[in-house]
Design an enzyme around this catalytic site. Structure first.
Site, PDB file in Angstrom:
ATOM      1  N   HIS A  96       4.087   4.385   2.168  1.00  0.00           N
ATOM      2  CA  HIS A  96       2.760   3.631   1.776  1.00  0.00           C
ATOM      3  C   HIS A  96       1.726   4.837   1.474  1.00  0.00           C
ATOM      4  O   HIS A  96       1.901   5.977   2.116  1.00  0.00           O
ATOM      5  CB  HIS A  96       2.453   2.727   2.998  1.00  0.00           C
ATOM      6  N   GLU A 169       1.822   0.426  -5.809  1.00  0.00           N
ATOM      7  CA  GLU A 169       0.613   0.081  -5.210  1.00  0.00           C
ATOM      8  C   GLU A 169      -0.370   1.188  -5.740  1.00  0.00           C
ATOM      9  O   GLU A 169      -0.562   2.480  -4.997  1.00  0.00           O
ATOM     10  CB  GLU A 169       0.641   0.377  -3.485  1.00  0.00           C
TER      11      GLU A 169
HETATM   12  P1  PGA Z   1      -4.805  -4.498   0.381  1.00  0.00           P
HETATM   13  O1  PGA Z   1      -3.622  -3.456   0.897  1.00  0.00           O
HETATM   14  O2  PGA Z   1      -4.043  -5.622   0.134  1.00  0.00           O
HETATM   15  O3  PGA Z   1      -5.689  -4.502   1.548  1.00  0.00           O
HETATM   16  O4  PGA Z   1      -5.418  -3.826  -0.849  1.00  0.00           O
HETATM   17  C1  PGA Z   1      -2.425  -3.492   0.390  1.00  0.00           C
HETATM   18  C2  PGA Z   1      -1.412  -2.631   1.064  1.00  0.00           C
HETATM   19  O5  PGA Z   1      -1.805  -1.695   1.620  1.00  0.00           O
HETATM   20  O6  PGA Z   1      -0.342  -2.622   0.885  1.00  0.00           O
END
Ligand code: PGA
Length: 250
Positions: A96, A169
């Site tokens: 992450h 992400e």
């Molecule tokens: P967010 O976070 O939806 O608040 O942008 C996503 C994540 O960190 O997995």
């Protein structure tokens, strides 16, 4: 392919709040078992058991946000796969962006954790994504390729593609309210689908690729309809049951 709708609660919620959120989520969803959606909640370590207990009798699965890649030992402050499994977790996140960029985890650590978690029997969502500076420098492909290849090095074989998913992400979209545009998401997911051929060959099309970064009930339907988007990983908008239910039902 069913869509994976995952909630990353990050460092939010005590045990009572976790229980209350799951109870409300089940009420809103009326425990309907929509086979086209599979729901996974990633609470903080201390609320995994409470979340698991509250989810009993539903199709909601529970995961850990991290693990340490060892069975047990003198690793002060760390938590093993067996420990989170003991509390009901069947999934784990690796790579992450907050662990990479706030805690300082390297690609090697992400790889070790991914290998160890799979060996231990946990399913894994490997997260990858570029920073704004990398995107602006035209490094999208190189970053995705390098993070994905390193994360997938030496995984246990034969690799079961239903036990490993990838979350794209973009760092600049996480927690900022600035969702990637649909063309941005399409481009990155097509790159990842193609890169997966190197690690899993013809089975690449069976690996779920999730999008994460400011997903909300209002944009979830359009994102989930995009090619190569097999689910979403949701932070902020997954903290409230009503809002997360809106994403599950999008
Ligand atoms: P967010 O976070 O939806 O608040 O942008 C996503 C994540 O960190 O997995």
């Amino acid at each position: 392919m069913h869509k994976i709708i995952a909630a990353n609660w990050k460092m939010y919620k005590n045990t009572a709040e976790a229980r209350a959120t799951i109870t409300e989520l089940r009420e809103v969803l009326q425990d309907t078992n929509d086979e086209s959606r599979s729901v996974i909640i990633f609470p903080p370590f201390t609320a995994i058991q409470a979340t698991f207990d509250a989810a009993q009798g539903s199709a909601i699965a529970v995961g850990a946000q991290d693990i340490f890649p060892a069975k047990e030992g003198a690793f002060t402050g760390e938590i093993s796969p067996a420990m989170v499994q003991d509390c009901g977790a069947t999934w784990v996140l690796t790579g992450h962006s907050e662990r990479r960029h706030v805690i300082g985890e390297s690609d090697e650590v992400v790889n070790k954790k991914t290998i160890y978690a799979l060996h231990a029997g946990l399913n894994v969502i490997v997260c990858i994504g570029e920073t704004l500076a990398q995107r602006e420098a035209g490094q999208l492909y190189d970053v995705l390729s390098s993070q994905l290849q390193k994360a997938f090095e030496n995984l246990p074989t034969p690799l079961r593609v239903d036990r490993i998913a990838v979350a794209y992400e973009p760092v600049w979209a996480i927690g900022t309210g600035q969702t990637a545009t649909n063309p941005d998401i399409l481009e990155a997911h097509a790159i990842i689908r193609d890169l997966l051929k190197d690690s899993v060959g013809a089975l690449n099309s069976d690996v779920h690729i999730l999008y994460g970064g400011s997903v909300k009930p209002e944009n979830a339907k359009a994102i989930l309809a995009l090619e190569n988007v097999d689910g979403v990983l949701v932070g902020g908008a997954a903290l409230q049951a009503q809002s997360f239910a809106g994403i599950i039902q999008a």
